[in-house]
Write a protein that holds these residues in place. Structure first.
Motif, PDB file in Angstrom:
ATOM      1  N   VAL A 196     -19.172  21.896   6.912  1.00 62.67           N
ATOM      2  CA  VAL A 196     -20.504  21.336   6.404  1.00 62.67           C
ATOM      3  C   VAL A 196     -21.020  22.340   5.532  1.00 62.67           C
ATOM      4  N   VAL A 197     -21.232  21.732   4.086  1.00 64.61           N
ATOM      5  CA  VAL A 197     -21.641  22.759   2.983  1.00 64.61           C
ATOM      6  C   VAL A 197     -22.965  21.867   2.328  1.00 64.61           C
ATOM      7  N   ILE A 198     -23.789  22.710   1.744  1.00 60.82           N
ATOM      8  CA  ILE A 198     -24.666  22.417   1.001  1.00 60.82           C
ATOM      9  C   ILE A 198     -24.648  22.655  -0.610  1.00 60.82           C
ATOM     10  N   PHE A 199     -24.734  21.887  -1.215  1.00 58.28           N
ATOM     11  CA  PHE A 199     -24.481  22.169  -2.689  1.00 58.28           C
ATOM     12  C   PHE A 199     -25.847  22.747  -3.571  1.00 58.28           C
ATOM     13  N   ARG A 200     -25.568  23.726  -3.866  1.00 63.85           N
ATOM     14  CA  ARG A 200     -26.647  24.430  -4.773  1.00 63.85           C
ATOM     15  C   ARG A 200     -28.007  24.350  -4.193  1.00 63.85           C
ATOM     16  N   PRO A 201     -28.259  24.734  -2.945  1.00 62.78           N
ATOM     17  CA  PRO A 201     -29.661  24.589  -2.457  1.00 62.78           C
ATOM     18  C   PRO A 201     -30.632  25.541  -3.072  1.00 62.78           C
ATOM     19  N   ASP A 202     -30.060  26.861  -3.596  1.00 63.27           N
ATOM     20  CA  ASP A 202     -31.069  27.704  -4.113  1.00 63.27           C
ATOM     21  C   ASP A 202     -31.607  27.325  -5.431  1.00 63.27           C
ATOM     22  N   GLU A 203     -31.004  26.421  -6.110  1.00 60.94           N
ATOM     23  CA  GLU A 203     -31.550  25.715  -7.430  1.00 60.94           C
ATOM     24  C   GLU A 203     -32.801  24.713  -7.014  1.00 60.94           C
ATOM     25  N   ASN A 204     -32.617  23.811  -5.721  1.00 64.98           N
ATOM     26  CA  ASN A 204     -33.635  23.088  -5.362  1.00 64.98           C
ATOM     27  C   ASN A 204     -34.910  23.964  -4.768  1.00 64.98           C
ATOM     28  N   ALA A 205     -34.801  25.021  -4.223  1.00 61.16           N
ATOM     29  CA  ALA A 205     -35.787  26.088  -3.856  1.00 61.16           C
ATOM     30  C   ALA A 205     -36.422  26.290  -5.121  1.00 61.16           C
ATOM     31  N   LYS A 206     -36.083  26.733  -5.958  1.00 62.58           N
ATOM     32  CA  LYS A 206     -36.572  27.110  -7.191  1.00 62.58           C
ATOM     33  C   LYS A 206     -37.248  26.088  -7.841  1.00 62.58           C
ATOM     34  N   ARG A 207     -36.729  25.085  -7.784  1.00 59.27           N
ATOM     35  CA  ARG A 207     -37.447  23.896  -8.666  1.00 59.27           C
ATOM     36  C   ARG A 207     -38.732  23.168  -7.631  1.00 59.27           C
ATOM     37  N   LEU A 208     -38.312  23.378  -6.298  1.00 60.45           N
ATOM     38  CA  LEU A 208     -39.584  22.950  -5.697  1.00 60.45           C
ATOM     39  C   LEU A 208     -40.925  24.003  -5.754  1.00 60.45           C
ATOM     40  N   GLN A 209     -40.438  25.327  -5.885  1.00 64.97           N
ATOM     41  CA  GLN A 209     -41.546  26.282  -6.333  1.00 64.97           C
ATOM     42  C   GLN A 209     -42.033  25.782  -7.577  1.00 64.97           C
ATOM     43  N   GLY A 240     -19.917  29.762  -7.156  1.00 66.82           N
ATOM     44  CA  GLY A 240     -20.664  30.039  -5.782  1.00 66.82           C
ATOM     45  C   GLY A 240     -21.682  28.964  -5.694  1.00 66.82           C
ATOM     46  N   TRP A 241     -21.463  27.596  -6.002  1.00 71.21           N
ATOM     47  CA  TRP A 241     -22.329  26.742  -5.883  1.00 71.21           C
ATOM     48  C   TRP A 241     -22.228  26.087  -4.466  1.00 71.21           C
ATOM     49  N   ILE A 242     -21.200  26.438  -3.506  1.00 69.29           N
ATOM     50  CA  ILE A 242     -21.145  25.946  -2.218  1.00 69.29           C
ATOM     51  C   ILE A 242     -21.843  26.888  -1.161  1.00 69.29           C
ATOM     52  N   HIS A 243     -22.723  26.458  -0.401  1.00 63.95           N
ATOM     53  CA  HIS A 243     -23.109  27.189   0.636  1.00 63.95           C
ATOM     54  C   HIS A 243     -22.555  26.787   1.870  1.00 63.95           C
ATOM     55  N   THR A 244     -21.597  27.252   2.543  1.00 62.50           N
ATOM     56  CA  THR A 244     -21.031  26.772   3.899  1.00 62.50           C
ATOM     57  C   THR A 244     -22.185  27.104   5.165  1.00 62.50           C
ATOM     58  N   VAL A 245     -22.110  26.009   5.737  1.00 64.69           N
ATOM     59  CA  VAL A 245     -23.353  26.045   6.820  1.00 64.69           C
ATOM     60  C   VAL A 245     -22.502  26.044   8.024  1.00 64.69           C
ATOM     61  N   VAL A 246     -21.616  25.234   8.286  1.00 65.49           N
ATOM     62  CA  VAL A 246     -20.706  25.227   9.448  1.00 65.49           C
ATOM     63  C   VAL A 246     -19.363  25.284   9.015  1.00 65.49           C
TER      64      VAL A 246
END
Ligand SMILES: Cc1ncc(COP(=O)(O)O)c(C=O)c1O
Length: 364
Positions: free
Chosen positions: A89-102, A356-362
């Motif tokens: 289970v991976v999330i796609f570029r969540p760091d970008e969403n974090a910055k845009r939310l800020q 490095g866009w993929i953040h592997t969570v599981v």
């Protein structure tokens, strides 16, 4: 590809007493079903609490709550994917969403949350809800982080209290057409955002203001609106919930980020992927006249929407005033197809993630 460790922050956990039945992957629509748990973090007396992962349930809020009256609200949209070969289970570029939310929070005077909190709480929540991530290619777990003003008082001023919450929706295609070409209509009366406004933020009010034009389009058989600039009704901006791109004389064009359109993360990814694939992409203004003329002459061969919900969405038909243009015989064009294959290939783990866009969570 790095595996993320999800236990660096301290969250309260309240486990659900009952668990819902999960829908079948083939029956998934967009944003209709929600998982068993959610994250809720509250801001009161000038500080955020540590946040709780708890059962998905209704809020009890005063009818005077600020968000209901003045729309001080922002959100994000991103996806967790089940990789086809490994089941990871991976999330796609969540760091970008974090910055845009800020960035949205600063524009709407909402207290920010740190990127670290955004990411760590998300890894934790998705880890707990991993069985809800669907398996069929084309499906995903849609993630909706949201911030709302919760002060129970009237009067236009930034709220003293806020909620940050995250809900999860296993989802199928955004458009009923799936990856088949969609139909969009150019809106030349109403506009979405003006310079100096909130168009560059992911604020709920932007969408509230777009409903009338959206309804006009739907009533005429179109899925979404193609917005023009608010000053001259001349230049292309974006679509209802996607950025837009065109292929003209073998060059991809997408409107530049001038503050009135949303800085899409899929758009940013497509800019990188087109370079990786040796395609030429220009971030340039394109007038609706140029689009209409080059569709007529045949020099414009493809049009596609770009966004998290719809991924890469080919446009097969465009209506502008009384004219209807059929693009590429209503079929998916080669550029659209290549970008779709590359983007979704990375998301589903079939193509190497060199950026490095993929953040592997599981990890399975
Ligand atoms: C108005 C608008 N433009 C563009 C996008 C695409 O942004 P992203 O690729 O980050 O999903 C979205 C979707 O979030 C949107 O709502």
């Amino acid at each position: 590809m790095a595996t993320q460790t999800a236990f660096d922050i301290d969250l309260d956990i309240i486990e659900p007493k009952t668990f819902k039945e999960k829908p079948k992957d083939e029956e998934l629509k967009f944003g209709q079903v929600f998982t068993d748990r959610m994250l809720l973090r509250k801001y009161e007396n000038g500080a955020w609490d540590k946040g709780t992962i708890k059962p998905f349930e209704n809020f009890s809020l005063s009818p005077a709550t600020a968000v209901f009256h003045y729309g001080q609200e922002i959100f994000e949209g991103l996806k967790a994917f089940r990789q086809t070969k490994t089941g990871n289970v991976v999330i796609f570029r969540p760091d970008e969403n974090a910055k845009r939310l800020q960035a949205s929070a600063r524009r709407m005077v909402i207290p920010e949350i740190t990127e670290e909190y955004f990411l760590q709480s998300l890894y934790r929540l998705i880890g707990m809800e991993q069985d809800w991530v669907p398996r069929k290619r084309g499906t995903a777990l849609y993630i909706r982080p949201t911030m709302i003003a919760t002060e129970p008082a009237l009067g236009v001023h930034p709220s003293s209290d806020y909620y940050y919450y995250v809900i999860l929706a296993p989802s199928g295609p955004y458009f009923k057409e799936g990856f088949s070409p969609t139909k969009i209509m150019v809106e030349d009366t109403y506009t979405r955002a003006a310079h100096g406004g909130t168009g560059g933020a992911k604020a709920g009010g932007n969408y509230g203001g777009s409903m009338l034009a959206g309804k006009k389009a739907i009533d005429q058989g179109y899925s979404q609106v193609l917005w023009l600039d608010s000053k001259e009704r001349k230049y292309i901006e974006e679509v209802g919930a996607m950025n837009i791109a065109f292929v003209l004389d073998d060059v991809i064009y997408t409107p530049p980020l001038t503050g009135t359109i949303l800085p899409g993360i899929t758009r940013k990814s497509v800019i990188q992927l087109s370079a990786d694939l040796g395609m030429t992409l220009k971030e340039e203004k394109l007038s609706i006249e140029t689009v209409a003329e080059s569709l007529k002459s045949g020099n414009m061969t493809e049009m596609f929407g770009i966004g998290t919900a719809a991924s890469i969405a080919p446009v097969g038909e465009l209506k502008y005033k009384d004219e209807i243009f059929i693009i590429n015989n209503g079929e998916i064009g080669p550029t659209t197809q290549k970008l779709y294959n590359q983007l979704t290939g990375i998301q589903y783990g079939e193509i190497e993630d060199v950026h490095g866009w993929i953040h592997t969570v599981v990890e399975k």
